[in-house]
Design a protein around this motif. Structure first.
Motif, mmCIF file in Angstrom:
data_model
loop_
_atom_site.group_PDB
_atom_site.id
_atom_site.type_symbol
_atom_site.label_atom_id
_atom_site.label_comp_id
_atom_site.label_asym_id
_atom_site.label_seq_id
_atom_site.Cartn_x
_atom_site.Cartn_y
_atom_site.Cartn_z
ATOM 1 N N MET A 166 0.924 -1.365 0.078
ATOM 2 C CA MET A 166 0.095 -0.098 0.078
ATOM 3 C C MET A 166 0.903 1.461 -0.230
ATOM 4 S SD MET A 166 -2.948 1.169 -0.083
ATOM 5 C CE MET A 166 -4.060 -0.050 0.178
ATOM 6 N N ASP A 167 1.913 1.482 0.776
ATOM 7 C CA ASP A 167 2.815 2.372 1.037
ATOM 8 C C ASP A 167 3.391 2.711 -0.484
ATOM 9 O OD1 ASP A 167 2.372 3.018 3.408
ATOM 10 O OD2 ASP A 167 4.085 2.104 4.313
ATOM 11 N N LEU A 168 3.657 1.496 -1.254
ATOM 12 C CA LEU A 168 4.086 1.792 -2.600
ATOM 13 C C LEU A 168 3.504 2.262 -3.494
ATOM 14 C CD1 LEU A 168 6.453 1.287 -4.756
ATOM 15 C CD2 LEU A 168 5.731 -1.203 -4.912
ATOM 16 N N LEU A 169 2.035 1.763 -3.302
ATOM 17 C CA LEU A 169 1.063 2.247 -4.385
ATOM 18 C C LEU A 169 0.875 3.975 -4.032
ATOM 19 C CD1 LEU A 169 -1.185 1.772 -6.560
ATOM 20 C CD2 LEU A 169 -2.618 1.114 -4.563
ATOM 21 N N LEU A 170 0.620 4.022 -2.942
ATOM 22 C CA LEU A 170 0.191 5.621 -2.423
ATOM 23 C C LEU A 170 1.367 6.611 -2.566
ATOM 24 C CD1 LEU A 170 -2.049 4.937 0.769
ATOM 25 C CD2 LEU A 170 -2.623 5.648 -1.646
ATOM 26 N N TRP A 171 2.530 6.288 -2.077
ATOM 27 C CA TRP A 171 3.660 7.092 -2.135
ATOM 28 C C TRP A 171 4.715 6.895 -3.104
ATOM 29 C CZ3 TRP A 171 0.629 9.891 0.552
ATOM 30 C CH2 TRP A 171 0.074 9.431 1.594
ATOM 31 N N GLY A 172 4.549 5.655 -4.109
ATOM 32 C CA GLY A 172 5.522 5.542 -5.160
ATOM 33 C C GLY A 172 4.916 5.428 -6.257
ATOM 34 N N VAL A 173 3.796 5.517 -6.542
ATOM 35 C CA VAL A 173 3.282 5.275 -7.849
ATOM 36 C C VAL A 173 2.019 6.288 -8.051
ATOM 37 C CG1 VAL A 173 1.584 3.840 -9.237
ATOM 38 C CG2 VAL A 173 3.393 2.851 -7.842
ATOM 39 N N LEU A 174 1.196 6.573 -6.967
ATOM 40 C CA LEU A 174 0.303 7.707 -7.331
ATOM 41 C C LEU A 174 0.571 8.962 -7.663
ATOM 42 C CD1 LEU A 174 -2.906 8.404 -6.982
ATOM 43 C CD2 LEU A 174 -2.515 8.852 -4.583
ATOM 44 N N PRO A 175 1.805 9.513 -7.059
ATOM 45 C CA PRO A 175 2.218 10.679 -7.484
ATOM 46 C C PRO A 175 2.579 10.866 -8.974
ATOM 47 C CG PRO A 175 3.178 10.182 -5.494
ATOM 48 C CD PRO A 175 2.442 8.913 -6.061
ATOM 49 N N TYR A 176 3.006 9.723 -9.568
ATOM 50 C CA TYR A 176 3.430 9.823 -11.013
ATOM 51 C C TYR A 176 2.132 9.881 -11.764
ATOM 52 C CZ TYR A 176 8.110 9.047 -9.421
ATOM 53 O OH TYR A 176 9.436 9.283 -8.947
ATOM 54 N N VAL A 177 1.161 8.851 -11.347
ATOM 55 C CA VAL A 177 -0.142 8.936 -11.951
ATOM 56 C C VAL A 177 -0.724 10.235 -12.144
ATOM 57 C CG1 VAL A 177 -2.413 7.781 -11.823
ATOM 58 C CG2 VAL A 177 -0.503 6.595 -11.423
ATOM 59 N N SER A 178 -0.745 11.126 -10.832
ATOM 60 C CA SER A 178 -1.414 12.203 -10.824
ATOM 61 C C SER A 178 -0.839 13.433 -11.818
ATOM 62 C CB SER A 178 -1.301 12.631 -9.363
ATOM 63 O OG SER A 178 -1.667 14.019 -9.173
ATOM 64 N N VAL A 179 0.541 13.246 -11.829
ATOM 65 C CA VAL A 179 1.540 14.242 -12.956
ATOM 66 C C VAL A 179 1.097 13.865 -14.256
ATOM 67 C CG1 VAL A 179 3.583 14.844 -13.428
ATOM 68 C CG2 VAL A 179 2.997 14.703 -11.091
ATOM 69 N N ALA A 180 1.000 12.356 -14.511
ATOM 70 C CA ALA A 180 0.677 11.937 -15.989
ATOM 71 C C ALA A 180 -0.755 12.448 -16.243
ATOM 72 C CB ALA A 180 0.763 10.745 -16.074
ATOM 73 N N LEU A 181 -1.811 12.520 -15.403
ATOM 74 C CA LEU A 181 -2.917 12.947 -15.742
ATOM 75 C C LEU A 181 -2.986 14.427 -16.206
ATOM 76 C CD1 LEU A 181 -5.312 10.704 -13.551
ATOM 77 C CD2 LEU A 181 -5.056 10.549 -15.968
ATOM 78 N N LEU A 182 -2.256 15.162 -15.039
ATOM 79 C CA LEU A 182 -2.216 16.602 -15.098
ATOM 80 C C LEU A 182 -1.531 17.111 -16.688
ATOM 81 C CD1 LEU A 182 -2.111 19.388 -13.929
ATOM 82 C CD2 LEU A 182 0.267 18.852 -13.019
ATOM 83 N N ILE A 183 -0.392 16.300 -17.097
ATOM 84 C CA ILE A 183 -0.028 16.794 -18.119
ATOM 85 C C ILE A 183 -0.623 16.410 -19.596
ATOM 86 C CG2 ILE A 183 2.129 16.322 -19.683
ATOM 87 C CD1 ILE A 183 3.905 16.071 -17.336
ATOM 88 N N ALA A 184 -1.164 15.064 -19.627
ATOM 89 C CA ALA A 184 -1.825 14.523 -20.448
ATOM 90 C C ALA A 184 -3.252 15.300 -20.725
ATOM 91 C CB ALA A 184 -2.326 13.092 -20.271
ATOM 92 N N GLY A 185 -4.149 15.768 -19.658
ATOM 93 C CA GLY A 185 -5.093 16.493 -19.415
ATOM 94 C C GLY A 185 -4.932 17.877 -19.977
ATOM 95 N N THR A 186 -3.907 18.516 -19.630
ATOM 96 C CA THR A 186 -3.831 19.965 -20.004
ATOM 97 C C THR A 186 -3.300 19.942 -21.591
ATOM 98 O OG1 THR A 186 -2.753 20.174 -17.917
ATOM 99 C CG2 THR A 186 -2.257 21.940 -19.708
ATOM 100 N N VAL A 187 -2.610 18.898 -21.969
ATOM 101 C CA VAL A 187 -2.281 19.001 -23.387
ATOM 102 C C VAL A 187 -3.601 18.713 -24.189
ATOM 103 C CG1 VAL A 187 -1.322 17.691 -25.485
ATOM 104 C CG2 VAL A 187 -0.075 18.149 -23.019
ATOM 105 N N TRP A 188 -4.497 17.765 -24.085
ATOM 106 C CA TRP A 188 -5.797 17.585 -24.615
ATOM 107 C C TRP A 188 -6.769 18.616 -24.518
ATOM 108 C CZ3 TRP A 188 -10.758 17.707 -22.677
ATOM 109 C CH2 TRP A 188 -11.932 17.299 -23.735
ATOM 110 N N ARG A 189 -6.789 19.142 -23.200
ATOM 111 C CA ARG A 189 -7.417 20.682 -23.208
ATOM 112 C C ARG A 189 -7.085 21.720 -24.154
ATOM 113 N NH1 ARG A 189 -10.567 22.277 -18.540
ATOM 114 N NH2 ARG A 189 -12.173 23.472 -19.472
ATOM 115 N N ALA A 190 -5.826 21.860 -24.295
ATOM 116 C CA ALA A 190 -5.387 23.108 -25.130
ATOM 117 C C ALA A 190 -5.533 22.759 -26.561
ATOM 118 C CB ALA A 190 -3.865 23.150 -24.658
ATOM 119 N N ARG A 191 -5.669 21.563 -26.918
ATOM 120 C CA ARG A 191 -5.662 21.219 -28.337
ATOM 121 C C ARG A 191 -7.064 21.012 -28.847
ATOM 122 N NH1 ARG A 191 -2.311 16.312 -31.411
ATOM 123 N NH2 ARG A 191 -2.869 16.829 -33.633
ATOM 124 N N TYR A 192 -7.871 20.458 -27.905
ATOM 125 C CA TYR A 192 -9.211 19.956 -28.398
ATOM 126 C C TYR A 192 -10.483 21.021 -27.507
ATOM 127 C CZ TYR A 192 -7.040 16.128 -30.320
ATOM 128 O OH TYR A 192 -6.167 15.199 -31.097
#
Length: 241
Positions: A1-27
């Motif tokens: 659980m520690d690996l999931l919350l503090w080792g994986v989730l931060p990168y998932v959040s940043v990936a969604l942030l970047i991908a969503g921003t690029v999509w929003r700007a384009r479409y």
């Protein structure tokens, strides 16, 4: 659980942030807006908006200093841990209270002014929930830590080190095991809020309104029935001769 919350989730959040921003700007370029409701109500907005935005600005700056600057750097310039703690708590508390008061006024306005309430989207409800949750949990963690209810936990030796390790792509997630619950919840709400930014009105924070400070005022006014209909056109910010 520690690996999931503090080792994986931060990168998932940043990936969604970047991908969503690029999509929003384009479409969805025309949807890249704060969806201003100033025309519906301005009195509460004039109070709540500056409190929230300026408060959040200093809250973010405080997080940057607290998380990215190691203790060794402040020790090297002669700033003791006690002095640093007093400075961080005093400035952070003022900024946090201002931001919390501002968002409280804005939420009250959004749900009590009928026209503003009708203009509220489903994404706004989710955004406000996580924004308020992150702020309340942050203030709670600060109060608990300042009053000694966290057994002397020093976030600069735990959370800050873990956060900096994220940038090396080798997160030291074990450091989060000893963090108090309020800090953990605050971080989880924060990363979730990051992931929601591109899909809500918060996306406007990535716009750089360089011309905003120098642009002319936008004047809204009713037509005067006594003025002739064929009067010459005049821009809103020009003086009346």
């Amino acid at each position: 659980m520690d690996l999931l919350l503090w080792g994986v989730l931060p990168y998932v959040s940043v990936a969604l942030l970047i991908a969503g921003t690029v999509w929003r700007a384009r479409y969805d370029a025309f949807g890249w807006t704060t969806r201003s409701s100033q025309l519906h109500e301005s009195r509460l907005l004039r109070i709540g908006s500056p409190l929230f935005h300026f408060g959040m600005l200093f809250v973010v700056l405080g997080h940057v200093v607290g998380l990215l600057i190691p203790m060794s750097w402040t020790d090297a310039v002669g700033l003791s841990d006690h002095a640093y703690h007093l400075l961080a708590v005093s400035t952070g508390a003022v900024a946090g209270v201002a931001a919390a008061a501002g968002i409280g006024i804005l939420v009250y306005r959004r749900f009590t002014v009928p026209a503003v309430r009708r203009a509220t989207l489903k994404s706004d409800h989710l955004m406000y929930a996580f924004l308020l949750g992150a702020m309340v949990l942050g203030l709670t963690a600060t109060i608990l830590n300042s009053t000694g209810l966290t057994d002397g936990y020093n976030y600069r030796e735990g959370i800050s080190v873990w956060f900096r390790s994220l940038f090396t792509l080798a997160p030291d997630y074990h450091l989060m095991a000893g963090a108090p619950l309020a800090f953990k919840l605050h971080i989880l709400f924060g990363f979730t809020l990051f992931a929601l930014i591109p899909y809500s009105r918060l996306v406007h924070m990535f716009s750089a309104p360089v011309k905003y400070l120098a642009r002319p005022y936008v004047v809204y006014r009713r037509r005067d029935p006594e003025q002739p209909a064929n009067r010459p056109a005049r821009r809103g910010w020009e003086r009346v001769s």
